[in-house]
Design an enzyme around this catalytic site. Sequence first.
Site, PDB file in Angstrom:
ATOM      1  N   CYS A   2       1.204  -1.464  -0.150  1.00  0.00           N
ATOM      2  CA  CYS A   2       0.300   0.254   0.362  1.00  0.00           C
ATOM      3  C   CYS A   2       0.506   1.676  -0.066  1.00  0.00           C
ATOM      4  O   CYS A   2       1.958   1.150   0.788  1.00  0.00           O
ATOM      5  CB  CYS A   2      -0.528   0.046   1.534  1.00  0.00           C
ATOM      6  SG  CYS A   2      -1.782  -1.764   1.865  1.00  0.00           S
ATOM      7  N   ARG A  27       2.434  -0.007  -5.998  1.00  0.00           N
ATOM      8  CA  ARG A  27       2.953  -0.423  -4.182  1.00  0.00           C
ATOM      9  C   ARG A  27       1.499  -1.197  -4.273  1.00  0.00           C
ATOM     10  O   ARG A  27       1.449  -2.570  -3.832  1.00  0.00           O
ATOM     11  CB  ARG A  27       2.995   0.603  -3.410  1.00  0.00           C
ATOM     12  CG  ARG A  27       4.806   0.712  -3.860  1.00  0.00           C
ATOM     13  CD  ARG A  27       5.057   2.205  -2.485  1.00  0.00           C
ATOM     14  NE  ARG A  27       6.076   2.167  -2.838  1.00  0.00           N
ATOM     15  CZ  ARG A  27       7.267   1.762  -1.728  1.00  0.00           C
ATOM     16  NH1 ARG A  27       6.552   0.805  -0.305  1.00  0.00           N
ATOM     17  NH2 ARG A  27       8.462   1.910  -1.445  1.00  0.00           N
ATOM     18  N   TRP A  74      -3.670  -2.634  -1.367  1.00  0.00           N
ATOM     19  CA  TRP A  74      -3.386  -3.753  -1.215  1.00  0.00           C
ATOM     20  C   TRP A  74      -3.984  -4.603  -0.598  1.00  0.00           C
ATOM     21  O   TRP A  74      -3.240  -4.356   0.193  1.00  0.00           O
ATOM     22  CB  TRP A  74      -1.737  -4.013  -2.428  1.00  0.00           C
ATOM     23  CG  TRP A  74      -1.770  -4.593  -2.416  1.00  0.00           C
ATOM     24  CD1 TRP A  74      -1.953  -5.116  -3.624  1.00  0.00           C
ATOM     25  CD2 TRP A  74      -0.888  -6.854  -2.071  1.00  0.00           C
ATOM     26  NE1 TRP A  74      -1.399  -6.839  -4.145  1.00  0.00           N
ATOM     27  CE2 TRP A  74      -1.012  -7.755  -2.648  1.00  0.00           C
ATOM     28  CE3 TRP A  74      -0.734  -6.116  -0.678  1.00  0.00           C
ATOM     29  CZ2 TRP A  74      -0.807  -8.620  -2.772  1.00  0.00           C
ATOM     30  CZ3 TRP A  74      -0.589  -8.219  -0.785  1.00  0.00           C
ATOM     31  CH2 TRP A  74      -0.478  -9.215  -1.014  1.00  0.00           C
ATOM     32  N   ASN A  99      -0.171   1.101   7.077  1.00  0.00           N
ATOM     33  CA  ASN A  99       0.525  -0.003   5.544  1.00  0.00           C
ATOM     34  C   ASN A  99       0.247  -0.751   6.966  1.00  0.00           C
ATOM     35  O   ASN A  99       1.233  -0.802   7.673  1.00  0.00           O
ATOM     36  CB  ASN A  99       1.895   0.893   4.673  1.00  0.00           C
ATOM     37  CG  ASN A  99       1.635   1.935   3.808  1.00  0.00           C
ATOM     38  OD1 ASN A  99       0.320   1.625   3.614  1.00  0.00           O
ATOM     39  ND2 ASN A  99       1.955   2.079   2.997  1.00  0.00           N
ATOM     40  N   GLY A 100       1.179  -1.582   6.315  1.00  0.00           N
ATOM     41  CA  GLY A 100       0.925  -3.504   7.563  1.00  0.00           C
ATOM     42  C   GLY A 100      -0.119  -3.779   7.741  1.00  0.00           C
ATOM     43  O   GLY A 100      -0.902  -4.695   7.373  1.00  0.00           O
ATOM     44  N   GLU A 482      14.291 -17.262 -13.630  1.00  0.00           N
ATOM     45  CA  GLU A 482      13.164 -15.916 -13.465  1.00  0.00           C
ATOM     46  C   GLU A 482      12.779 -15.845 -14.613  1.00  0.00           C
ATOM     47  O   GLU A 482      11.442 -14.708 -14.738  1.00  0.00           O
ATOM     48  CB  GLU A 482      14.831 -14.737 -13.838  1.00  0.00           C
ATOM     49  CG  GLU A 482      14.379 -13.455 -13.887  1.00  0.00           C
ATOM     50  CD  GLU A 482      13.636 -13.026 -12.984  1.00  0.00           C
ATOM     51  OE1 GLU A 482      13.211 -13.170 -11.564  1.00  0.00           O
ATOM     52  OE2 GLU A 482      12.797 -11.951 -12.858  1.00  0.00           O
ATOM     53  N   LYS A 486       8.536 -14.424 -14.944  1.00  0.00           N
ATOM     54  CA  LYS A 486       8.287 -12.926 -15.361  1.00  0.00           C
ATOM     55  C   LYS A 486       6.759 -13.633 -15.968  1.00  0.00           C
ATOM     56  O   LYS A 486       5.666 -12.531 -16.285  1.00  0.00           O
ATOM     57  CB  LYS A 486       9.034 -12.091 -16.532  1.00  0.00           C
ATOM     58  CG  LYS A 486      10.776 -12.156 -16.174  1.00  0.00           C
ATOM     59  CD  LYS A 486      10.147 -10.651 -15.425  1.00  0.00           C
ATOM     60  CE  LYS A 486       9.414 -10.648 -13.617  1.00  0.00           C
ATOM     61  NZ  LYS A 486      11.299 -10.279 -13.001  1.00  0.00           N
ATOM     62  N   GLU A 489       3.707 -14.196 -14.028  1.00  0.00           N
ATOM     63  CA  GLU A 489       3.161 -12.730 -13.643  1.00  0.00           C
ATOM     64  C   GLU A 489       2.811 -11.382 -14.351  1.00  0.00           C
ATOM     65  O   GLU A 489       1.486 -10.567 -13.858  1.00  0.00           O
ATOM     66  CB  GLU A 489       4.722 -11.989 -12.418  1.00  0.00           C
ATOM     67  CG  GLU A 489       5.165 -10.965 -12.785  1.00  0.00           C
ATOM     68  CD  GLU A 489       6.428 -10.860 -11.687  1.00  0.00           C
ATOM     69  OE1 GLU A 489       6.112 -10.473 -10.962  1.00  0.00           O
ATOM     70  OE2 GLU A 489       7.402 -11.009 -12.313  1.00  0.00           O
ATOM     71  N   HIS A 505      13.136 -36.997 -14.586  1.00  0.00           N
ATOM     72  CA  HIS A 505      12.791 -37.601 -13.638  1.00  0.00           C
ATOM     73  C   HIS A 505      11.248 -37.202 -13.588  1.00  0.00           C
ATOM     74  O   HIS A 505      10.714 -36.527 -12.187  1.00  0.00           O
ATOM     75  CB  HIS A 505      13.657 -37.090 -12.415  1.00  0.00           C
ATOM     76  CG  HIS A 505      15.124 -37.240 -12.545  1.00  0.00           C
ATOM     77  ND1 HIS A 505      15.290 -38.235 -12.010  1.00  0.00           N
ATOM     78  CD2 HIS A 505      16.303 -36.358 -12.762  1.00  0.00           C
ATOM     79  CE1 HIS A 505      17.170 -38.877 -12.655  1.00  0.00           C
ATOM     80  NE2 HIS A 505      17.699 -37.681 -13.327  1.00  0.00           N
ATOM     81  N   LYS A 604       4.167  -4.073  -5.539  1.00  0.00           N
ATOM     82  CA  LYS A 604       5.896  -4.272  -5.702  1.00  0.00           C
ATOM     83  C   LYS A 604       6.530  -4.487  -4.111  1.00  0.00           C
ATOM     84  O   LYS A 604       7.119  -5.098  -4.152  1.00  0.00           O
ATOM     85  CB  LYS A 604       6.205  -2.495  -6.358  1.00  0.00           C
ATOM     86  CG  LYS A 604       7.397  -2.353  -6.577  1.00  0.00           C
ATOM     87  CD  LYS A 604       7.605  -2.961  -7.503  1.00  0.00           C
ATOM     88  CE  LYS A 604       9.187  -2.586  -8.332  1.00  0.00           C
ATOM     89  NZ  LYS A 604       9.725  -3.533  -9.356  1.00  0.00           N
TER      90      LYS A 604
HETATM   91  C1  F6R Z   1       9.076 -10.467  -9.426  1.00  0.00           C
HETATM   92  C2  F6R Z   1       9.147  -9.090  -8.504  1.00  0.00           C
HETATM   93  C3  F6R Z   1       9.084 -10.064  -7.019  1.00  0.00           C
HETATM   94  C4  F6R Z   1      10.172  -9.079  -6.700  1.00  0.00           C
HETATM   95  C5  F6R Z   1      10.338  -9.716  -4.603  1.00  0.00           C
HETATM   96  C6  F6R Z   1      10.700  -9.015  -3.242  1.00  0.00           C
HETATM   97  O1  F6R Z   1       8.929  -9.211 -11.332  1.00  0.00           O
HETATM   98  O2  F6R Z   1      10.023  -8.103  -8.647  1.00  0.00           O
HETATM   99  O3  F6R Z   1       9.369 -11.132  -7.383  1.00  0.00           O
HETATM  100  O4  F6R Z   1      11.935  -9.947  -6.691  1.00  0.00           O
HETATM  101  O5  F6R Z   1       8.839  -9.414  -4.223  1.00  0.00           O
HETATM  102  O6  F6R Z   1      10.949  -8.164  -3.239  1.00  0.00           O
HETATM  103  P1  F6R Z   1      12.574  -7.084  -3.208  1.00  0.00           P
HETATM  104  O7  F6R Z   1      13.360  -7.732  -3.823  1.00  0.00           O
HETATM  105  O8  F6R Z   1      11.883  -5.712  -3.486  1.00  0.00           O
HETATM  106  O9  F6R Z   1      12.456  -7.389  -2.360  1.00  0.00           O
END
Ligand code: F6R
Length: 609
Positions: A2, A27, A74, A99-100, A482, A486, A489, A505, A604
Site C-alpha cells: 500500500c 505498490r 492492496w 500500511n502493514g 526468472e 516473469k 506474473e 525425472h 511492488k
Molecule cells: C517479481 C518481483 C518480486 C520481487 C520480490 C522481492 O518480478 O519483483 O518477485 O523480487 O517481491 O522484492 P524485493 O526485491 O523488493 O525484496
Amino acid sequence: MCGIVGAVAQRDVAEILVEGLRRLEYRGYDSAGVAVLDNNNLQRVRRLGKVAELAEALTREPVSGGTGIAHTRWATHGEPSERNAHPHMSAEHIAVVHNGIIENHVSLKTALEAKGHAFSSDTDTEVIAHLVVEELKNASSLLHAVQNTVKQLKGAYGTVIIDKNDPERMIVARSGSPLVVGLGIGENFVASDQLALLPVTRRFIYLEEGDVAEITRRSVDIFNTLGEKIVREIHESSANYDAADKGPYRHFMLKETFEQPESVTSTLEGRLGEHTVLEETFGNGAATLFHQVQHVQIVACGTSYHAGMVARYWLETYAGISCNVEIASEFRYRKSFVQPNSLLVSISQSGETADTLAALRLAKDLGYLGSLTICNVAGSSLVRESDLAFMTRAGAEIGVASTKAFTTQLVGFAMLTLAIGKHHGLTLDKQKELTAALKSLPRKLEETLELAKSIEGLAEDFADKHHALFLGRGDQYPIAMEGALKLKEISYIHAEAYAAGELKHGPLALIDAEMPIIVVAPNNDLLEKLKSNVEEVRARGGQLYVFADAASQFKSDDTMKVIQIPDVHPWLAPIVYTLPLQLLSYYVAIIKGTDVDQPRNLAKSVTVE
Ligand code: F6R
C-alpha cells in the site's frame, strides 16, 4: 504494497496527495482514498479501483484544505471495496491511513466493540482509528493519544492520523512499514516512499523503527519508543523527479527493460579499478570483512532470490568460497546452522520486503560475521540495518515485474565475486579478465535489446498457451526460473522452470505439441549436456524456443526456433540472457491484454508477511 501520502501546508493539498498516490500506485492498487481537513471540516473521498478513479471522483466532488492524508490499498484484511478503502474514521473526527498488518486486531476489535465502537469496514486498520478516539479521552494531545495507541498494536504499521478537532497537525508512527518525512518550506509531508514527494521536496528524514512524529507546517518533532524527543538526520535526495514518467514507452516495464544498459553503467561507474573492483564500494571495513569471510549465506524473495541463486554459482566457481541461498520466508522460520565466519547477504530491490528484513534481523542474533545488503533504495530499512550496503543504482523501478533491478543486482554480485575472490585465490589474470568482461557488459546489453523486434515476433505463438516450460543448466537455471516468473506474473500463463537435467525425472511427461519449451543455451561447459536434454524434448514433439549464441550452433527448423544472442563472456551470460526472456514475457502479455505494469493480485514492495 500500500502507499501513504500526507501533507500539512497552507495551500490546498488534494492535488499533492493525488499526485503522490499516482507515483505510489505501483505498490498496491485495488482502491484509493483521501481525507482532507478544511476549517474543521473533514472531507473523505474513497474509490474502488485505480488512483485515476479517485482523481475523477475528486474533480466531481472537490475537496480543499491544507491538512490531508491519502492511501492506495492492496487488500490484506477485507476484500477490495470502497468501504474497506482507507482512510478509516472514528467518531467522525479521526481519520487514519495505514500500511502493514495489525496482528492483534481481532482482540482489539472485540474490546473496542464492548466499549461501543461500531466498525464500518473489515480491515485491521480501523482499530487504530477507534483506539485513538479511546485514548483521546485521557490523553492531553493527539500525539499522546497516538503514542498510547501504538503501544497496544502488535504487527507492522506505518500510519498517519489526523483529527478534525486539531487540524494543524498529523501524527505519524512507524514500526515495520517504512515512512519518510519530506521537509518543505512552511509545509511538511510524509509518505511511504520518497518517490511520492519528489514533486514537492528533496529533503527527507527516514523514520526509524518505533518512531512517532508530530508534523505541523513549521515543525517535525520525532520521539523514540521511550517517548524521548530525538533528532534524525536530514538526507538530500538526488533521485530523478521524472523517474515516474513512462517517456515514449507504452509501459514502465518496457522502459525499464530498455534502461538496463544505462542502469548497469551507473551501477559500475566509479567502482571498478583498472583490473578489479574497488572494495570501498561495499562500505567501510568491507576489505577486512571479505578477507575473513569463509562462507556466504544469501537471503531474498522472488526475483531477488533468483539473483542470489546465480550468485551462488559465481561465488563458488570464481571466488572459491562456499555459499548457500535461501528464500527469506523459509530462512526466518527455521533453525539454521551458521558456518564459521559467515557473511549474511540480503538482496532486495525495495529494501523493505518484510521477510527479507526479518531474516536480516534474525541473523543478527545468530553470530554472523557481518551483513551486507544489495539494494536499490537508499535509506531503506535493509540498507540502514545492514553493516555494509551495495547500492544498485537502477533508478526507480515502477513496473511491478522487476527488470533492471534484477540485472543490477547481478552486477552487484559480480562485483562481490571479484571483491571476495581476490582474498581467496582469484588470480590477478582472472581478475583482469573478469573486470574487462564487466566493463563490456553495457554494450552487450544494448546489442541484445536490438533483438526486441524478433522476440516480439515469437510472442504470437504463446498467446493461446496455458503452460510453458523453461530450461537451463548451471547458472542459467536461475535465469530460466526468472523467465518463468516473469511470464506467469505478467501474462498469467502458468510457467515452470527446470534444471534441464531434471527433465527425465518427471516433467518430460508434460511434453507434447502444445507445450512451448524455452531454453537458455549459451556456449558454456554444460552446453553438450543441455543439447541432450533438448533432444529429449524434440523426440517427444515439444515446440522449442532456444536462446543461444552463434557458438552454441543451434539451427532453426520445424521443431525449434533459435534466437541468436550476442557472444558474451560465459560468466556474465546470465545477465545478458535475462533480457530476451523479459522481452518475451512483455510481448506475450501485450497480446494477452493484461495490465503489464500492475498485474493482478501483485504489489511492488511486499512490506507484509
Ligand atoms: C517479481 C518481483 C518480486 C520481487 C520480490 C522481492 O518480478 O519483483 O518477485 O523480487 O517481491 O522484492 P524485493 O526485491 O523488493 O525484496
